[in-house]
Design a protein around this motif. Sequence first.
Motif, PDB file in Angstrom:
ATOM      1  N   TYR A  59       6.243 -29.698  13.874  1.00  0.00           N
ATOM      2  CA  TYR A  59       5.205 -29.977  14.873  1.00  0.00           C
ATOM      3  C   TYR A  59       5.209 -31.416  15.406  1.00  0.00           C
ATOM      4  N   PRO A  60       5.175 -32.443  14.568  1.00  0.00           N
ATOM      5  CA  PRO A  60       5.118 -33.801  15.147  1.00  0.00           C
ATOM      6  C   PRO A  60       6.295 -34.140  16.053  1.00  0.00           C
ATOM      7  N   PRO A  61       7.562 -33.894  15.643  1.00  0.00           N
ATOM      8  CA  PRO A  61       8.639 -34.208  16.584  1.00  0.00           C
ATOM      9  C   PRO A  61       8.606 -33.315  17.822  1.00  0.00           C
ATOM     10  N   GLY A  62       8.177 -32.057  17.643  1.00  0.00           N
ATOM     11  CA  GLY A  62       8.095 -31.171  18.796  1.00  0.00           C
ATOM     12  C   GLY A  62       7.066 -31.647  19.812  1.00  0.00           C
ATOM     13  N   PHE A  63       5.888 -32.023  19.351  1.00  0.00           N
ATOM     14  CA  PHE A  63       4.854 -32.521  20.264  1.00  0.00           C
ATOM     15  C   PHE A  63       5.262 -33.849  20.894  1.00  0.00           C
ATOM     16  N   MET A  64       5.911 -34.709  20.111  1.00  0.00           N
ATOM     17  CA  MET A  64       6.376 -35.986  20.675  1.00  0.00           C
ATOM     18  C   MET A  64       7.461 -35.739  21.721  1.00  0.00           C
ATOM     19  N   GLY A  65       8.358 -34.800  21.455  1.00  0.00           N
ATOM     20  CA  GLY A  65       9.394 -34.468  22.437  1.00  0.00           C
ATOM     21  C   GLY A  65       8.804 -33.869  23.696  1.00  0.00           C
ATOM     22  N   LEU A  66       7.772 -33.040  23.543  1.00  0.00           N
ATOM     23  CA  LEU A  66       7.106 -32.458  24.709  1.00  0.00           C
ATOM     24  C   LEU A  66       6.431 -33.544  25.547  1.00  0.00           C
ATOM     25  N   ALA A  67       5.756 -34.484  24.891  1.00  0.00           N
ATOM     26  CA  ALA A  67       5.094 -35.570  25.624  1.00  0.00           C
ATOM     27  C   ALA A  67       6.117 -36.487  26.274  1.00  0.00           C
ATOM     28  N   ALA A  68       7.231 -36.749  25.579  1.00  0.00           N
ATOM     29  CA  ALA A  68       8.269 -37.611  26.167  1.00  0.00           C
ATOM     30  C   ALA A  68       8.929 -36.921  27.348  1.00  0.00           C
ATOM     31  N   SER A  69       9.081 -35.603  27.290  1.00  0.00           N
ATOM     32  CA  SER A  69       9.711 -34.893  28.402  1.00  0.00           C
ATOM     33  C   SER A  69       8.830 -34.904  29.651  1.00  0.00           C
ATOM     34  N   LEU A  70       7.519 -35.068  29.485  1.00  0.00           N
ATOM     35  CA  LEU A  70       6.632 -35.171  30.652  1.00  0.00           C
ATOM     36  C   LEU A  70       6.851 -36.491  31.391  1.00  0.00           C
ATOM     37  N   TYR A  71       7.124 -37.550  30.642  1.00  0.00           N
ATOM     38  CA  TYR A  71       7.311 -38.865  31.259  1.00  0.00           C
ATOM     39  C   TYR A  71       8.761 -39.137  31.645  1.00  0.00           C
ATOM     40  N   TYR A  72       9.708 -38.549  30.921  1.00  0.00           N
ATOM     41  CA  TYR A  72      11.125 -38.795  31.181  1.00  0.00           C
ATOM     42  C   TYR A  72      11.855 -37.455  31.327  1.00  0.00           C
ATOM     43  N   PRO A  73      11.653 -36.747  32.458  1.00  0.00           N
ATOM     44  CA  PRO A  73      12.222 -35.397  32.586  1.00  0.00           C
ATOM     45  C   PRO A  73      13.752 -35.374  32.678  1.00  0.00           C
ATOM     46  N   GLN A  74      14.362 -36.344  33.342  1.00  0.00           N
ATOM     47  CA  GLN A  74      15.821 -36.331  33.475  1.00  0.00           C
ATOM     48  C   GLN A  74      16.502 -36.537  32.122  1.00  0.00           C
ATOM     49  N   GLN A  75      16.003 -37.474  31.340  1.00  0.00           N
ATOM     50  CA  GLN A  75      16.578 -37.717  30.016  1.00  0.00           C
ATOM     51  C   GLN A  75      16.334 -36.527  29.090  1.00  0.00           C
ATOM     52  N   ALA A  76      15.188 -35.862  29.284  1.00  0.00           N
ATOM     53  CA  ALA A  76      14.872 -34.700  28.452  1.00  0.00           C
ATOM     54  C   ALA A  76      15.841 -33.554  28.745  1.00  0.00           C
ATOM     55  N   ILE A  77      16.188 -33.367  30.018  1.00  0.00           N
ATOM     56  CA  ILE A  77      17.121 -32.298  30.379  1.00  0.00           C
ATOM     57  C   ILE A  77      18.484 -32.560  29.757  1.00  0.00           C
ATOM     58  N   VAL A  78      18.970 -33.804  29.830  1.00  0.00           N
ATOM     59  CA  VAL A  78      20.267 -34.147  29.235  1.00  0.00           C
ATOM     60  C   VAL A  78      20.212 -33.965  27.720  1.00  0.00           C
ATOM     61  N   PHE A  79      19.122 -34.392  27.101  1.00  0.00           N
ATOM     62  CA  PHE A  79      18.968 -34.264  25.651  1.00  0.00           C
ATOM     63  C   PHE A  79      18.981 -32.798  25.229  1.00  0.00           C
ATOM     64  N   VAL A  80      18.282 -31.955  25.969  1.00  0.00           N
ATOM     65  CA  VAL A  80      18.220 -30.533  25.626  1.00  0.00           C
ATOM     66  C   VAL A  80      19.595 -29.886  25.797  1.00  0.00           C
ATOM     67  N   GLN A  81      20.327 -30.264  26.844  1.00  0.00           N
ATOM     68  CA  GLN A  81      21.653 -29.685  27.040  1.00  0.00           C
ATOM     69  C   GLN A  81      22.601 -30.062  25.903  1.00  0.00           C
ATOM     70  N   VAL A  82      22.627 -31.335  25.541  1.00  0.00           N
ATOM     71  CA  VAL A  82      23.529 -31.789  24.475  1.00  0.00           C
ATOM     72  C   VAL A  82      23.121 -31.180  23.140  1.00  0.00           C
ATOM     73  N   THR A  83      21.824 -31.172  22.867  1.00  0.00           N
ATOM     74  CA  THR A  83      21.344 -30.609  21.605  1.00  0.00           C
ATOM     75  C   THR A  83      21.604 -29.113  21.545  1.00  0.00           C
ATOM     76  N   GLY A  84      21.430 -28.426  22.667  1.00  0.00           N
ATOM     77  CA  GLY A  84      21.706 -26.990  22.702  1.00  0.00           C
ATOM     78  C   GLY A  84      23.164 -26.685  22.416  1.00  0.00           C
ATOM     79  N   GLU A  85      24.072 -27.504  22.985  1.00  0.00           N
ATOM     80  CA  GLU A  85      25.497 -27.295  22.716  1.00  0.00           C
ATOM     81  C   GLU A  85      25.806 -27.519  21.237  1.00  0.00           C
ATOM     82  N   LYS A  86      25.231 -28.555  20.652  1.00  0.00           N
ATOM     83  CA  LYS A  86      25.472 -28.836  19.227  1.00  0.00           C
ATOM     84  C   LYS A  86      24.907 -27.726  18.351  1.00  0.00           C
ATOM     85  N   LEU A  87      23.702 -27.270  18.659  1.00  0.00           N
ATOM     86  CA  LEU A  87      23.103 -26.191  17.869  1.00  0.00           C
ATOM     87  C   LEU A  87      23.917 -24.902  17.991  1.00  0.00           C
ATOM     88  N   TYR A  88      24.416 -24.611  19.190  1.00  0.00           N
ATOM     89  CA  TYR A  88      25.250 -23.425  19.376  1.00  0.00           C
ATOM     90  C   TYR A  88      26.531 -23.543  18.553  1.00  0.00           C
TER      91      TYR A  88
END
Length: 193
Positions: free
Chosen positions: A133-162
């Motif tokens: 929960y804490p990292p998830g909520f912090m990531g959600l709040a950070a993605s509201l302020y920094y959407p471009q960096q959040a998209i890149v982070f999600v893409q890279v993390t998704g590839e690693k998780l896959y």
Amino acid sequence: MFKVIQRSVGPASLSLLTFKVYASAKKDSSHKAAVKVNELSLYSVPEGQSKYVEEPRTQLEESISHLRHYCKPQEMYSQTKPKMQSLVQWGLDSYEYLQNAPPGFFPRLGVIGFAGVVGLLLARGSKIKKLVYPPGFMGLAASLYYPQQAIVFVQVTGEKLYDWGLRGYIVVEDLWKENIQKSENVKNSPGNK
């Protein structure tokens, strides 16, 4: 009480007394010459040649030797010095960035931190919730302020998780096949018919 003191003081006080002992030769024994130092058995040289044979090193001794060689202070310092220098440089850069922060940075940081605290409060009871929960909520709040960096982070993390999931699937599949083959071999063995 007096008897205990009296019994303990007596032997203790005897140790403080000094005595002189005079030795004299017996009158009926014949006079012998004094023994020389080199005649004493303590100083005699052993007969024959002794040979030192070194035993071969055991696996434990080899492992400890390797560990000691690996942990030499000079080598440890030369290995950790670049890491420490980069850590110090990162700290100095962070300090400089916080001193000259862009406008609106600190309110955003406060909102992201508050989201982490809210996540911690909502995660009562379960340890897994406290980790998620804490990292998830912090990531959600950070993605509201920094959407471009959040998209890149999600893409890279998704590839690693896959990739990690695919590796795990392959390992589980190999283990499953090995267990099935072993159980089939046990069923088909001549002793089990």
